[in-house]
Design an enzyme around this catalytic site. Structure first.
Site, PDB file in Angstrom:
ATOM      1  N   GLU A   5      45.955  36.287  53.820  1.00 47.50           N
ATOM      2  CA  GLU A   5      45.811  37.273  52.735  1.00 47.50           C
ATOM      3  C   GLU A   5      46.241  38.664  53.227  1.00 47.50           C
ATOM      4  OE1 GLU A   5      45.293  36.366  49.729  1.00 47.50           O
ATOM      5  OE2 GLU A   5      44.398  34.379  49.975  1.00 47.50           O
TER       6      GLU A   5
ATOM      7  N   HIS B 162      50.398  31.910  46.043  1.00 49.78           N
ATOM      8  CA  HIS B 162      49.214  31.170  45.598  1.00 49.78           C
ATOM      9  C   HIS B 162      49.512  30.047  44.606  1.00 49.78           C
ATOM     10  CE1 HIS B 162      47.045  34.136  47.825  1.00 49.78           C
ATOM     11  NE2 HIS B 162      45.872  33.614  47.486  1.00 49.78           N
TER      12      HIS B 162
ATOM     13  N   LYS C   3      44.486  46.104  48.103  1.00 44.89           N
ATOM     14  CA  LYS C   3      43.908  45.273  47.033  1.00 44.89           C
ATOM     15  C   LYS C   3      43.211  46.170  46.005  1.00 44.89           C
ATOM     16  CE  LYS C   3      41.659  41.397  45.209  1.00 44.89           C
ATOM     17  NZ  LYS C   3      41.012  40.132  45.258  1.00 44.89           N
TER      18      LYS C   3
ATOM     19  N   HIS D 253      42.159  27.572  52.774  1.00 44.05           N
ATOM     20  CA  HIS D 253      42.897  28.353  51.776  1.00 44.05           C
ATOM     21  C   HIS D 253      44.096  29.112  52.388  1.00 44.05           C
ATOM     22  CE1 HIS D 253      43.382  30.725  48.133  1.00 44.05           C
ATOM     23  NE2 HIS D 253      43.344  31.836  48.861  1.00 44.05           N
TER      24      HIS D 253
ATOM     25  N   ARG E 185      20.862  39.652  31.593  1.00 51.81           N
ATOM     26  CA  ARG E 185      22.101  40.242  31.044  1.00 51.81           C
ATOM     27  C   ARG E 185      22.752  41.247  31.997  1.00 51.81           C
ATOM     28  NH1 ARG E 185      18.928  40.448  26.322  1.00 51.81           N
ATOM     29  NH2 ARG E 185      19.402  38.689  24.975  1.00 51.81           N
TER      30      ARG E 185
ATOM     31  N   ARG F  52      48.360  43.085  38.309  1.00 53.09           N
ATOM     32  CA  ARG F  52      47.490  42.468  39.315  1.00 53.09           C
ATOM     33  C   ARG F  52      47.986  41.074  39.713  1.00 53.09           C
ATOM     34  NH1 ARG F  52      40.922  42.416  38.713  1.00 53.09           N
ATOM     35  NH2 ARG F  52      40.461  40.972  40.370  1.00 53.09           N
TER      36      ARG F  52
ATOM     37  N   GLU G 217      43.265  41.986  34.883  1.00 52.19           N
ATOM     38  CA  GLU G 217      44.339  41.040  35.217  1.00 52.19           C
ATOM     39  C   GLU G 217      45.185  40.669  33.997  1.00 52.19           C
ATOM     40  OE1 GLU G 217      43.335  37.277  37.076  1.00 52.19           O
ATOM     41  OE2 GLU G 217      45.025  37.512  38.441  1.00 52.19           O
TER      42      GLU G 217
ATOM     43  N   LYS H 177      35.821  39.649  40.454  1.00 54.67           N
ATOM     44  CA  LYS H 177      35.788  38.271  39.940  1.00 54.67           C
ATOM     45  C   LYS H 177      34.618  37.522  40.577  1.00 54.67           C
ATOM     46  CE  LYS H 177      40.711  37.578  39.167  1.00 54.67           C
ATOM     47  NZ  LYS H 177      41.863  36.764  39.561  1.00 54.67           N
TER      48      LYS H 177
ATOM     49  N   HIS I  47      47.688  27.038  45.965  1.00 54.07           N
ATOM     50  CA  HIS I  47      46.539  26.317  45.387  1.00 54.07           C
ATOM     51  C   HIS I  47      46.820  24.825  45.321  1.00 54.07           C
ATOM     52  CE1 HIS I  47      44.944  30.211  43.428  1.00 54.07           C
ATOM     53  NE2 HIS I  47      44.198  29.884  44.458  1.00 54.07           N
TER      54      HIS I  47
ATOM     55  N   ASN J  90      49.008  37.091  43.365  1.00 52.20           N
ATOM     56  CA  ASN J  90      49.165  35.625  43.407  1.00 52.20           C
ATOM     57  C   ASN J  90      50.350  35.182  44.261  1.00 52.20           C
ATOM     58  OD1 ASN J  90      46.983  35.075  41.797  1.00 52.20           O
ATOM     59  ND2 ASN J  90      48.164  35.208  39.900  1.00 52.20           N
TER      60      ASN J  90
HETATM   61  N1  LIG Z   1      36.348  36.435  43.834  1.00 47.97           N
HETATM   62  C1  LIG Z   1      37.574  36.472  44.308  1.00 47.97           C
HETATM   63  O1  LIG Z   1      38.411  37.300  43.897  1.00 47.97           O
HETATM   64  C2  LIG Z   1      37.973  35.515  45.383  1.00 47.97           C
HETATM   65  C3  LIG Z   1      39.180  35.695  46.090  1.00 47.97           C
HETATM   66  C4  LIG Z   1      39.472  34.805  47.117  1.00 47.97           C
HETATM   67  C5  LIG Z   1      38.601  33.768  47.420  1.00 47.97           C
HETATM   68  N2  LIG Z   1      37.453  33.624  46.706  1.00 47.97           N
HETATM   69  C6  LIG Z   1      36.515  32.544  46.994  1.00 47.97           C
HETATM   70  O2  LIG Z   1      36.019  32.745  48.318  1.00 47.97           O
HETATM   71  C7  LIG Z   1      35.585  31.487  48.824  1.00 47.97           C
HETATM   72  C8  LIG Z   1      36.066  31.365  50.241  1.00 47.97           C
HETATM   73  O3  LIG Z   1      35.523  32.422  50.993  1.00 47.97           O
HETATM   74  P1  LIG Z   1      35.400  32.357  52.586  1.00 47.97           P
HETATM   75  O4  LIG Z   1      36.681  31.929  53.156  1.00 47.97           O
HETATM   76  O5  LIG Z   1      34.788  33.624  53.027  1.00 47.97           O
HETATM   77  O6  LIG Z   1      34.449  31.106  52.808  1.00 47.97           O
HETATM   78  P2  LIG Z   1      32.860  30.924  53.006  1.00 47.97           P
HETATM   79  O7  LIG Z   1      32.077  31.903  52.266  1.00 47.97           O
HETATM   80  O8  LIG Z   1      32.626  29.478  52.728  1.00 47.97           O
HETATM   81  O9  LIG Z   1      32.677  31.204  54.567  1.00 47.97           O
HETATM   82  C9  LIG Z   1      33.356  30.390  55.494  1.00 47.97           C
HETATM   83  C10 LIG Z   1      32.436  29.927  56.630  1.00 47.97           C
HETATM   84  O10 LIG Z   1      32.193  31.028  57.491  1.00 47.97           O
HETATM   85  C11 LIG Z   1      30.792  31.140  57.746  1.00 47.97           C
HETATM   86  N3  LIG Z   1      30.568  32.551  58.024  1.00 47.97           N
HETATM   87  C12 LIG Z   1      30.552  33.575  57.154  1.00 47.97           C
HETATM   88  N4  LIG Z   1      30.491  34.738  57.808  1.00 47.97           N
HETATM   89  C13 LIG Z   1      30.437  34.446  59.123  1.00 47.97           C
HETATM   90  C14 LIG Z   1      30.384  35.236  60.300  1.00 47.97           C
HETATM   91  N5  LIG Z   1      30.411  36.575  60.265  1.00 47.97           N
HETATM   92  N6  LIG Z   1      30.330  34.602  61.490  1.00 47.97           N
HETATM   93  C15 LIG Z   1      30.354  33.237  61.545  1.00 47.97           C
HETATM   94  N7  LIG Z   1      30.439  32.441  60.467  1.00 47.97           N
HETATM   95  C16 LIG Z   1      30.482  33.047  59.261  1.00 47.97           C
HETATM   96  C17 LIG Z   1      30.137  30.561  56.519  1.00 47.97           C
HETATM   97  O11 LIG Z   1      28.845  30.092  56.799  1.00 47.97           O
HETATM   98  C18 LIG Z   1      31.083  29.421  56.170  1.00 47.97           C
HETATM   99  O12 LIG Z   1      30.766  28.293  56.933  1.00 47.97           O
HETATM  100  C19 LIG Z   1      36.137  30.419  47.892  1.00 47.97           C
HETATM  101  O13 LIG Z   1      35.103  29.904  47.104  1.00 47.97           O
HETATM  102  C20 LIG Z   1      37.137  31.180  47.023  1.00 47.97           C
HETATM  103  O14 LIG Z   1      37.236  30.637  45.724  1.00 47.97           O
HETATM  104  C21 LIG Z   1      37.125  34.480  45.708  1.00 47.97           C
END
Ligand SMILES: NC(=O)c1ccc[n+]([C@@H]2O[C@H](COP(=O)([O-])OP(=O)(O)OC[C@H]3O[C@@H](n4cnc5c(N)ncnc54)[C@H](O)[C@@H]3O)[C@@H](O)[C@H]2O)c1
Length: 335
Positions: free
Chosen positions: A171, A234, A213, A248, A107, A227, A223, A129, A238, A231
């Site tokens: 972003e 986006h 942010k 992305h 929990r 907030r 949200e 999130k 998306h 978007n």
């Molecule tokens: N929670 C939220 O508010 C929120 C907001 C935006 C995006 N997201 C989510 O985030 C995800 C995308 O995140 P991302 O773009 O970081 O992708 P990711 O976590 O898949 O990382 C991208 C790639 O970079 C590699 N990597 C990570 N750090 C590294 C480093 N320092 N050096 C070399 N390689 C590295 C990883 O192994 C991966 O292959 C999606 O699932 C999206 O839905 C969430």
């Protein structure tokens, strides 16, 4: 240190990684969930704590219920309890998954993030999130729970691929467009240094984006109102991301251009400012040409967007750089 109005403590640093992360990772109650690529590249960081690390599969596939179960099983085998603390070390995937597991197991237990991609540092790690995908739909199952600590170190960005870095820049540019003309000018002025990853400039950029942010989230943690301005770019972004299967940030960049074209009619965003934004996106290698887009297919996707209310959908449109407005637009008025 930034304190996100009692939601999370956030630090942004460029200190050597080894000295900084040792204490965090060595805490006896901590288990680190580390992206497998990060664990490989930064093996030295984890050499004294390998027995308390769970490797997280790289890529979006890790954000699933099936994979969640696998990780929970590993955590239970490590005998974690309600006093344990999980730390995510990785990109948005690792942070989203770790936050989801930590906020549901027993929990809810304490958790922190050490985001290692630009996108995670300026966006995914901040805002509370957490979640996983389900049946091909993104982030359908999740929680809204803030980590205790978000520790950002820009040194991680040195090993990021160009595509991941560029994607994160969308972003960053979004933050400037929705919040601050001064920050927009900073990005323009320092584009070359940012691309070369000049540590002083990168630190300042990440700090400013994180602050923007965090401020927006703190005013509307659940949200339900303001907030939504995050978007910007986006709604089309998306749709473009899934339609073209591109990173992305690349899709958000094109989504920003579509939103700005809509804004010309709806909120009188000037052609000059539209061009300024387009030029900044281009300077960082982000796509701005919309000629490859199939607008009918995109409109069809947008009509199924969960944010639609009857025939209208909220768009974030700029009146000018730094000044966004939430406007409900009828689907018939979309390109
Ligand atoms: N929670 C939220 O508010 C929120 C907001 C935006 C995006 N997201 C989510 O985030 C995800 C995308 O995140 P991302 O773009 O970081 O992708 P990711 O976590 O898949 O990382 C991208 C790639 O970079 C590699 N990597 C990570 N750090 C590294 C480093 N320092 N050096 C070399 N390689 C590295 C990883 O192994 C991966 O292959 C999606 O699932 C999206 O839905 C969430």
């Amino acid at each position: 240190m930034l304190s996100m109005y009692n939601l999370s403590e956030i630090t942004v640093s460029k200190a050597p990684l080894v000295t900084e992360l040792n204490d965090l990772l060595k805490d006896k109650n901590t288990v680190a969930l580390v992206d497998e690529n990060v664990a490989k590249i930064y093996a030295g960081l984890f050499k004294d704590v390998w027995n308390k690390i769970i490797l997280i599969r790289a890529g979006e596939g890790a954000k699933s219920l099936v994979y969640t179960e696998i990780v929970i099983q590993q955590l239970l085998e490590l005998n974690i309890d309600r006093s344990s603390n999980l730390i995510a070390v990785g990109g948005g995937v690792t942070c989203d998954l770790t936050g989801f597991i930590a906020s549901t197991i027993f929990r809810g237990i304490n958790f922190s993030f050490i985001p290692t991609t630009l996108l995670a540092q300026v966006d995914a790690a901040i805002g509370g999130k957490n979640g996983v995908n389900f049946n091909g739909y993104k982030n359908v199952i999740g929680t809204l729970q803030h980590p205790d600590l978000i520790h950002i170190n820009i040194n991680f960005l040195n090993t990021l691929s160009d595509i991941e870095f560029t994607s994160g820049m969308a972003e960053v540019i979004k933050h400037a467009c929705i919040h601050s003309f001064g920050y927009f000018e900073f990005l323009k002025r320092n584009a070359a240094e940012i691309k070369e990853k000049n540590p002083e400039i990168l630190l300042e950029m990440v700090r400013q984006s994180v602050e923007i942010k965090a401020q927006i989230v703190a005013k509307d943690p659940k949200e339900i109102g303001g907030r939504k301005i995050l978007n910007y770019g986006h709604t089309y972004g998306h749709a473009i991301e899934t339609h073209l299967n591109i990173p992305h940030g690349f899709a958000v960049s094109m989504g920003i251009i579509v939103a700005n074209e809509l804004a010309e009619k709806q909120t009188a965003l000037s052609e000059k400012e539209q061009l300024e934004i387009k030029n900044l996106l281009r300077q960082f290698g982000l796509p701005t040409d919309l000629s490859s887009l199939e607008f009918n297919a995109l409109k069809n996707k947008i009509s199924k967007d969960k944010k639609r209310i009857q025939s209208k959908i909220d768009f974030i449109l700029l009146e000018e750089i730094g000044s966004p407005k939430i406007k409900a637009i009828d689907l018939c008025d979309l390109p």
